[in-house]
Design a protein around this motif. Structure first.
Motif, PDB file in Angstrom:
ATOM      1  N   ASP A 161       0.828  -1.208   0.000  1.00 20.18           N
ATOM      2  CA  ASP A 161       0.000   0.000   0.000  1.00 20.18           C
ATOM      3  C   ASP A 161       0.863   1.260   0.000  1.00 20.18           C
ATOM      4  OD1 ASP A 161      -2.228  -1.621   0.079  1.00 20.18           O
ATOM      5  OD2 ASP A 161      -2.555  -1.394   2.235  1.00 20.18           O
ATOM      6  N   SER A 162       1.982   1.218   0.730  1.00 16.54           N
ATOM      7  CA  SER A 162       2.852   2.392   0.838  1.00 16.54           C
ATOM      8  C   SER A 162       3.520   2.727  -0.493  1.00 16.54           C
ATOM      9  CB  SER A 162       3.933   2.156   1.893  1.00 16.54           C
ATOM     10  OG  SER A 162       3.370   1.954   3.170  1.00 16.54           O
ATOM     11  N   ILE A 163       4.005   1.693  -1.178  1.00 14.99           N
ATOM     12  CA  ILE A 163       4.656   1.932  -2.464  1.00 14.99           C
ATOM     13  C   ILE A 163       3.646   2.420  -3.500  1.00 14.99           C
ATOM     14  CG2 ILE A 163       5.936   0.862  -4.360  1.00 14.99           C
ATOM     15  CD1 ILE A 163       7.564   1.351  -1.800  1.00 14.99           C
ATOM     16  N   ARG A 164       2.444   1.854  -3.462  1.00 15.82           N
ATOM     17  CA  ARG A 164       1.393   2.312  -4.382  1.00 15.82           C
ATOM     18  C   ARG A 164       1.078   3.785  -4.130  1.00 15.82           C
ATOM     19  NH1 ARG A 164      -2.741   0.650  -7.676  1.00 15.82           N
ATOM     20  NH2 ARG A 164      -4.685   1.836  -7.522  1.00 15.82           N
ATOM     21  N   ALA A 165       0.921   4.150  -2.849  1.00 15.43           N
ATOM     22  CA  ALA A 165       0.620   5.546  -2.506  1.00 15.43           C
ATOM     23  C   ALA A 165       1.769   6.463  -2.894  1.00 15.43           C
ATOM     24  CB  ALA A 165       0.333   5.654  -1.003  1.00 15.43           C
ATOM     25  N   LEU A 166       2.983   5.966  -2.749  1.00 11.88           N
ATOM     26  CA  LEU A 166       4.170   6.753  -3.080  1.00 11.88           C
ATOM     27  C   LEU A 166       4.173   7.132  -4.554  1.00 11.88           C
ATOM     28  CD1 LEU A 166       6.924   7.793  -1.946  1.00 11.88           C
ATOM     29  CD2 LEU A 166       7.889   5.596  -2.650  1.00 11.88           C
ATOM     30  N   LEU A 221      13.612  12.128  -7.121  1.00  7.58           N
ATOM     31  CA  LEU A 221      14.617  11.747  -6.136  1.00  7.58           C
ATOM     32  C   LEU A 221      13.975  11.436  -4.790  1.00  7.58           C
ATOM     33  CD1 LEU A 221      17.592  14.196  -6.829  1.00  7.58           C
ATOM     34  CD2 LEU A 221      17.530  11.722  -7.190  1.00  7.58           C
ATOM     35  N   GLU A 222      12.951  12.203  -4.453  1.00 11.44           N
ATOM     36  CA  GLU A 222      12.244  11.952  -3.192  1.00 11.44           C
ATOM     37  C   GLU A 222      11.506  10.612  -3.254  1.00 11.44           C
ATOM     38  OE1 GLU A 222       9.136  14.173  -0.115  1.00 11.44           O
ATOM     39  OE2 GLU A 222       9.609  15.083  -2.056  1.00 11.44           O
ATOM     40  N   THR A 223      10.912  10.329  -4.411  1.00  7.76           N
ATOM     41  CA  THR A 223      10.234   9.051  -4.590  1.00  7.76           C
ATOM     42  C   THR A 223      11.217   7.894  -4.438  1.00  7.76           C
ATOM     43  OG1 THR A 223       8.612  10.044  -6.099  1.00  7.76           O
ATOM     44  CG2 THR A 223       8.885   7.644  -6.189  1.00  7.76           C
ATOM     45  N   MET A 224      12.375   8.016  -5.069  1.00  6.55           N
ATOM     46  CA  MET A 224      13.396   6.972  -4.970  1.00  6.55           C
ATOM     47  C   MET A 224      13.867   6.795  -3.529  1.00  6.55           C
ATOM     48  SD  MET A 224      16.924   6.523  -4.537  1.00  6.55           S
ATOM     49  CE  MET A 224      17.630   8.117  -4.939  1.00  6.55           C
ATOM     50  N   SER A 225      14.073   7.917  -2.837  1.00 10.16           N
ATOM     51  CA  SER A 225      14.550   7.872  -1.454  1.00 10.16           C
ATOM     52  C   SER A 225      13.578   7.116  -0.562  1.00 10.16           C
ATOM     53  CB  SER A 225      14.756   9.294  -0.918  1.00 10.16           C
ATOM     54  OG  SER A 225      15.725   9.983  -1.672  1.00 10.16           O
ATOM     55  N   TRP A 226      12.291   7.429  -0.692  1.00  5.45           N
ATOM     56  CA  TRP A 226      11.301   6.761   0.152  1.00  5.45           C
ATOM     57  C   TRP A 226      11.076   5.315  -0.277  1.00  5.45           C
ATOM     58  CZ3 TRP A 226      10.085   7.285   4.788  1.00  5.45           C
ATOM     59  CH2 TRP A 226      10.087   8.543   5.405  1.00  5.45           C
ATOM     60  N   ASN A 227      11.192   5.058  -1.574  1.00  3.03           N
ATOM     61  CA  ASN A 227      11.069   3.681  -2.049  1.00  3.03           C
ATOM     62  C   ASN A 227      12.111   2.804  -1.360  1.00  3.03           C
ATOM     63  OD1 ASN A 227      11.026   1.271  -3.566  1.00  3.03           O
ATOM     64  ND2 ASN A 227      10.556   2.337  -5.458  1.00  3.03           N
ATOM     65  N   ARG A 228      13.354   3.229  -1.350  1.00  8.03           N
ATOM     66  CA  ARG A 228      14.434   2.428  -0.775  1.00  8.03           C
ATOM     67  C   ARG A 228      14.356   2.384   0.750  1.00  8.03           C
ATOM     68  NH1 ARG A 228      20.085   3.715  -3.596  1.00  8.03           N
ATOM     69  NH2 ARG A 228      20.618   1.945  -2.246  1.00  8.03           N
ATOM     70  N   THR A 229      13.856   3.457   1.359  1.00  6.79           N
ATOM     71  CA  THR A 229      13.730   3.467   2.816  1.00  6.79           C
ATOM     72  C   THR A 229      12.620   2.528   3.279  1.00  6.79           C
ATOM     73  OG1 THR A 229      14.541   5.747   2.929  1.00  6.79           O
ATOM     74  CG2 THR A 229      13.325   4.923   4.842  1.00  6.79           C
ATOM     75  N   LEU A 230      11.484   2.591   2.608  1.00 10.49           N
ATOM     76  CA  LEU A 230      10.373   1.697   2.954  1.00 10.49           C
ATOM     77  C   LEU A 230      10.741   0.235   2.677  1.00 10.49           C
ATOM     78  CD1 LEU A 230       7.447   3.859   1.542  1.00 10.49           C
ATOM     79  CD2 LEU A 230       7.870   3.366   3.966  1.00 10.49           C
ATOM     80  N   GLU A 231      11.490   0.013   1.617  1.00 10.82           N
ATOM     81  CA  GLU A 231      11.962  -1.339   1.312  1.00 10.82           C
ATOM     82  C   GLU A 231      12.832  -1.878   2.453  1.00 10.82           C
ATOM     83  OE1 GLU A 231      13.966  -3.482  -2.549  1.00 10.82           O
ATOM     84  OE2 GLU A 231      14.801  -1.571  -1.909  1.00 10.82           O
ATOM     85  N   GLN A 232      13.677  -1.011   3.009  1.00 14.25           N
ATOM     86  CA  GLN A 232      14.533  -1.415   4.127  1.00 14.25           C
ATOM     87  C   GLN A 232      13.704  -1.705   5.379  1.00 14.25           C
ATOM     88  OE1 GLN A 232      17.641  -2.197   4.053  1.00 14.25           O
ATOM     89  NE2 GLN A 232      18.011  -2.453   6.251  1.00 14.25           N
ATOM     90  N   MET A 233      12.658  -0.938   5.606  1.00 12.30           N
ATOM     91  CA  MET A 233      11.803  -1.158   6.764  1.00 12.30           C
ATOM     92  C   MET A 233      11.067  -2.488   6.641  1.00 12.30           C
ATOM     93  SD  MET A 233      10.382   2.715   7.511  1.00 12.30           S
ATOM     94  CE  MET A 233      10.255   2.572   9.300  1.00 12.30           C
ATOM     95  N   GLU A 234      10.628  -2.799   5.420  1.00 12.28           N
ATOM     96  CA  GLU A 234       9.969  -4.082   5.204  1.00 12.28           C
ATOM     97  C   GLU A 234      10.949  -5.233   5.423  1.00 12.28           C
ATOM     98  OE1 GLU A 234       8.220  -7.507   3.121  1.00 12.28           O
ATOM     99  OE2 GLU A 234      10.030  -6.450   2.512  1.00 12.28           O
ATOM    100  N   LYS A 235      12.202  -4.996   5.050  1.00 12.32           N
ATOM    101  CA  LYS A 235      13.236  -6.016   5.245  1.00 12.32           C
ATOM    102  C   LYS A 235      13.413  -6.327   6.728  1.00 12.32           C
ATOM    103  CE  LYS A 235      18.173  -6.902   4.540  1.00 12.32           C
ATOM    104  NZ  LYS A 235      19.460  -6.350   4.018  1.00 12.32           N
TER     105      LYS A 235
END
Length: 205
Positions: A158-163, A171-185
């Motif tokens: 849901d977070s990536i879809r909303a992003l 750049l902000e989209t990429m930053s949050w994509n990788r940060t949320l990916e790390q949180m899911e990890k």
């Protein structure tokens, strides 16, 4: 079990380091101040460093242990996997710092809460480990970690879809994509520990 070194107690302590890291991550995001981020990173790194030292001490003890309470490879596996969680939590804050994020998204706050819940369940799981043959709650803790990880999977989707549905800088989209990916990890790693312990218990039953 060695009278001078209690492996099960050390697993609890290792899980507690992960809990401390998760709590600090939550506080850092809930009270987010870009100017204090460096200070928070230092505090989180101190926890990670102590956790690393504790893991290395366990490996040194294990090398000299005559009869450990579990198979050596199982102790090594659990010690490394728990330590990976603490490392991964530190990496979340590092990404926020490296990507120069200035405002925390609500999804990140929700993720931090899930990470903390996972770590708390792991600590309670290891607290039950010494009495695993008689415990009535150990399996419940393992199941709880798996359920929280499923929540994290849904939140990530849901977070990536909303992003990507939001008009924002690439750049902000990429930053949050990788940060949320790390949180899911982080949640995935918690589930990995729970699953590993479940397999070890089955093997030793």
């Amino acid at each position: 079990m060695s009278k001078s070194y209690q492996y099960f107690e050390e697993f609890i302590q290792a899980a507690d380091y992960a809990c401390q890291s998760a709590e600090l991550l939550c506080v850092s995001l809930q009270t987010f101040d870009p100017d204090r981020l460096g200070e928070m990173m230092v505090s989180l790194h101190q926890i990670e460093h102590i956790a690393d030292q504790s893991k290395h001490e366990m490996m040194n003890r294990l090398a000299r242990e005559f009869l450990p309470p579990l198979a050596r490879e199982d102790i090594i596996l659990l010690a490394q996997e728990i330590d990976d969680i603490t490392d991964a939590i530190e990496d979340v804050l590092m990404r926020i710092f490296m990507f120069h994020i200035q405002m925390i998204r609500p999804e990140a706050l929700a993720f931090a809460g899930l990470i903390q819940r996972c770590c708390i369940q792991l600590r309670e799981m290891f607290q039950e480990l010494p009495n695993h043959r008689r415990s009535t709650t150990l399996n419940d803790r393992i199941v709880a970690v798996n359920q929280i990880e499923e929540e994290a999977d849904r939140l990530y989707c849901d977070s990536i879809r909303a992003l990507y549905a939001t008009r924002m800088d690439a750049l902000e989209t990429m930053s949050w994509n990788r940060t949320l990916e790390q949180m899911e990890k982080c949640c995935d790693l918690c589930e990995r520990v729970a699953n590993s312990l479940e397999m070890i218990l089955l093997k030793n039953t």
